[in-house]
Write a protein that holds these residues in place. Structure first.
Motif, short mmCIF file in Angstrom:
data_model
loop_
_atom_site.label_atom_id
_atom_site.label_comp_id
_atom_site.label_asym_id
_atom_site.label_seq_id
_atom_site.Cartn_x
_atom_site.Cartn_y
_atom_site.Cartn_z
N ARG A 47 -42.60 53.84 42.34
CA ARG A 47 -41.98 55.11 42.77
C ARG A 47 -40.61 55.27 42.11
NH1 ARG A 47 -42.78 54.05 49.00
NH2 ARG A 47 -41.62 55.98 49.38
N ALA A 48 -39.92 54.20 41.93
CA ALA A 48 -38.60 54.29 41.26
C ALA A 48 -38.76 54.80 39.83
CB ALA A 48 -37.92 52.92 41.27
N VAL A 49 -39.74 54.26 39.14
CA VAL A 49 -39.96 54.68 37.75
C VAL A 49 -40.40 56.14 37.67
CG1 VAL A 49 -41.41 54.29 35.71
CG2 VAL A 49 -40.43 52.35 36.94
N GLU A 50 -41.20 56.55 38.66
CA GLU A 50 -41.68 57.93 38.66
C GLU A 50 -40.58 58.93 38.98
OE1 GLU A 50 -46.28 57.08 40.12
OE2 GLU A 50 -44.73 57.47 41.62
N ARG A 51 -39.63 58.50 39.80
CA ARG A 51 -38.69 59.46 40.38
C ARG A 51 -37.27 59.43 39.81
NH1 ARG A 51 -40.00 63.32 44.34
NH2 ARG A 51 -41.97 62.75 45.30
N PHE A 52 -36.92 58.38 39.09
CA PHE A 52 -35.53 58.24 38.65
C PHE A 52 -35.46 58.05 37.14
CE2 PHE A 52 -35.46 57.11 43.09
CZ PHE A 52 -34.26 57.62 43.55
N SER A 53 -34.55 58.77 36.50
CA SER A 53 -34.38 58.55 35.05
C SER A 53 -33.40 57.42 34.79
CB SER A 53 -33.93 59.84 34.36
OG SER A 53 -32.81 60.39 34.99
N TRP A 54 -32.58 57.09 35.80
CA TRP A 54 -31.64 55.98 35.68
C TRP A 54 -31.84 55.02 36.84
CZ3 TRP A 54 -27.75 54.45 32.36
CH2 TRP A 54 -27.38 55.35 31.34
N ILE A 55 -31.81 53.74 36.56
CA ILE A 55 -31.81 52.72 37.61
C ILE A 55 -30.64 51.79 37.32
CG2 ILE A 55 -33.13 50.92 38.81
CD1 ILE A 55 -35.70 52.31 37.79
N HIS A 56 -29.60 51.89 38.16
CA HIS A 56 -28.38 51.10 37.92
C HIS A 56 -28.50 49.68 38.48
CE1 HIS A 56 -25.42 54.68 37.40
NE2 HIS A 56 -26.64 55.15 37.34
N SER A 57 -29.44 49.53 39.40
CA SER A 57 -29.44 48.33 40.25
C SER A 57 -30.55 47.36 39.89
CB SER A 57 -29.57 48.78 41.71
OG SER A 57 -30.55 49.83 41.82
N VAL A 58 -30.84 47.23 38.61
CA VAL A 58 -31.80 46.21 38.17
C VAL A 58 -31.09 44.87 38.27
CG1 VAL A 58 -33.14 45.36 36.21
CG2 VAL A 58 -33.04 47.82 36.69
N ASP A 59 -31.57 44.03 39.20
CA ASP A 59 -30.76 42.87 39.58
C ASP A 59 -31.47 41.53 39.39
OD1 ASP A 59 -32.56 43.08 41.65
OD2 ASP A 59 -31.09 43.71 43.15
N SER A 60 -32.64 41.55 38.73
CA SER A 60 -33.29 40.27 38.42
C SER A 60 -34.24 40.49 37.25
CB SER A 60 -34.09 39.75 39.63
OG SER A 60 -35.22 40.58 39.86
N LEU A 61 -34.57 39.40 36.58
CA LEU A 61 -35.53 39.48 35.48
C LEU A 61 -36.88 39.96 36.00
CD1 LEU A 61 -36.33 39.00 32.56
CD2 LEU A 61 -36.70 36.58 33.13
N GLN A 95 -25.69 36.34 38.41
CA GLN A 95 -24.45 35.66 38.08
C GLN A 95 -24.43 35.55 36.56
OE1 GLN A 95 -24.33 32.30 40.97
NE2 GLN A 95 -22.91 33.71 41.95
N ILE A 96 -23.23 35.45 36.01
CA ILE A 96 -23.09 35.59 34.55
C ILE A 96 -23.95 34.58 33.76
CG2 ILE A 96 -21.48 35.50 32.61
CD1 ILE A 96 -19.36 36.73 34.48
N PRO A 97 -23.92 33.29 34.09
CA PRO A 97 -24.71 32.35 33.26
C PRO A 97 -26.20 32.67 33.28
CG PRO A 97 -23.19 31.17 34.71
CD PRO A 97 -23.16 32.61 35.13
N LYS A 98 -26.69 33.07 34.45
CA LYS A 98 -28.11 33.40 34.59
C LYS A 98 -28.44 34.65 33.77
CE LYS A 98 -32.20 33.29 36.68
NZ LYS A 98 -33.24 32.97 35.68
N LEU A 99 -27.55 35.63 33.82
CA LEU A 99 -27.78 36.84 33.03
C LEU A 99 -27.86 36.49 31.54
CD1 LEU A 99 -28.06 39.90 32.70
CD2 LEU A 99 -25.56 40.04 32.59
N LEU A 100 -26.94 35.68 31.08
CA LEU A 100 -26.94 35.31 29.66
C LEU A 100 -28.23 34.58 29.30
CD1 LEU A 100 -23.18 34.29 29.27
CD2 LEU A 100 -24.27 36.44 28.55
#
Ligand SMILES: *Cc1c(COP(=O)(O)O)cnc(C)c1O
Length: 221
Positions: A79-93, A128-133
Motif C-alpha cells: 500500500r505504501a508503494v501504491e500510495r506514496f511517491s516518497w518514503i522517508h522512513s525506510v529504516d532497514s534493509l 545506526q551508522i556502521p550498520k547502514l554503511l
C-alpha cells in the motif's frame, strides 16, 4: 493566523531550494485543501490507513506528492508503494528490499530516504551508522528504488547545540556516502527538521523539512 498566512510566513523564511513538506497527520482533508490552495504540493503522513482516506477525498488534486514519514510495517509495504511517491522512513534493509520487490510489478520507482539514527535512541527506528554503511552494497542492488538521501530525527530532550550537531553529522554522513559513488544510491536529499528544530536543520543543510504543528496548529495527543 490562517493556514495560508502561516505557510507564507514559513515559506518566506526558508531558502527557496528547501522543500516544504506539510505534515498533515490528524489534519482534515479540508485543511489540506487550504494548504494546497496556498501552494503546498508536498504532504507528509505517518499512517497508511489514515492517509488513504484523505488521498481518496483529495483525488482531484492530482499533482500532490504524498510523502510517507512514519515507520512502515512490512505488511503495509504494498500500500505504501501504491500510495506514496516518497518514503522517508525506510529504516532497514529488509523493508528496502521488500519495497524494491513490490515496486517492479507496479511499474513505479519510489523515491526513498534512509532513516538513520545518528545518536543512540532506543525509541526511534532507523539504521545506526556502521550498520547502514555495511548495508550499502545490498541497498545499491535495489534498482527499483530511487534512493535519494537520508532522514534523521533527533531524540527528544536534546539541547539546541546537540540537535544541530546531529543534523550536521547526518549531512556529513550523506556526503561520505555520496563520495563512494554508488550506481543506485544518491545522497542529495536530507529530510530533517520539524516545527521545533527546522531552523537548525536548514542551517545544517536540510533539503526537505517536515512541518506539521507550525502550519496546522497543535494536534491532539
Ligand atoms: C509528526 C511528524 C512531523 C511533524 O512534526 P511537527 O512537530 O508537528 O512539525 C515530522 N516528522 C515526522 C516523522 C513526524 O511523525
Amino acid at each position: 493566523m490562517t493556514i495560508a498566512e502561516r505557510i507564507a510566513k514559513i515559506r518566506a523564511s526558508l531558502p527557496e531550494s528547501v522543500r516544504l513538506v506539510a505534515v498533515s497527520k490528524q489534519v482534515s482533508a479540508d485543511a489540506i485543501r487550504e494548504a494546497y490552495a496556498a501552494g503546498i504540493r508536498d504532504f507528509g503522513e505517518n499512517r497508511i490507513q489514515e492517509a488513504e482516506g484523505k488521498q481518496d477525498q483529495l483525488a482531484d488534486l492530482s499533482d500532490i506528492n504524498w510523502h510517507l514519514i512514519g515507520h512502515l510495517q512490512s505488511n503495509k509495504a504494498k500500500r505504501a508503494v501504491e500510495r506514496f511517491s516518497w518514503i522517508h522512513s525506510v529504516d532497514s534493509l529488509k523493508i528496502a528490499q521488500r519495497l524494491d520487490r513490490l515496486a517492479a510489478p507496479l511499474s513505479v520507482k519510489p523515491q526513498v530516504c534512509l532513516q538513520v539514527k545518528i545518536f543512540k535512541d532506543p525509541n526511534k527506528y532507523g539504521w545506526q551508522i556502521p550498520k547502514l554503511l555495511a548495508d550499502l552494497p545490498a541497498l545499491n542492488q535495489c534498482e527499483n528504488l530511487q534512493i535519494k538521501g537520508l532522514m534523521a530525527i533527533p531524540p527528544s530532550g536534546l539541547a539546541e547545540s546537540e540537535t544541530f550537531a546531529l543534523f550536521d553529522r547526518a549531512r556529513e554522513l550523506a556526503e561520505d556516502i555520496e563520495q563512494q559513488h554508488w550506481s543506485h544510491i544518491s545522497m542529495q536529499e536530507l529530510s530533517m527538521g520539524m516545527s521545533g528544530d527546522y531552523h537548525l536543520a536548514v542551517k545544517a543543510g536540510a533539503t526537505m523539512v517536515r512541518l506539521g504543528t507550525i502550519l496546522f496548529g497543535k494536534r491532539s495527543p
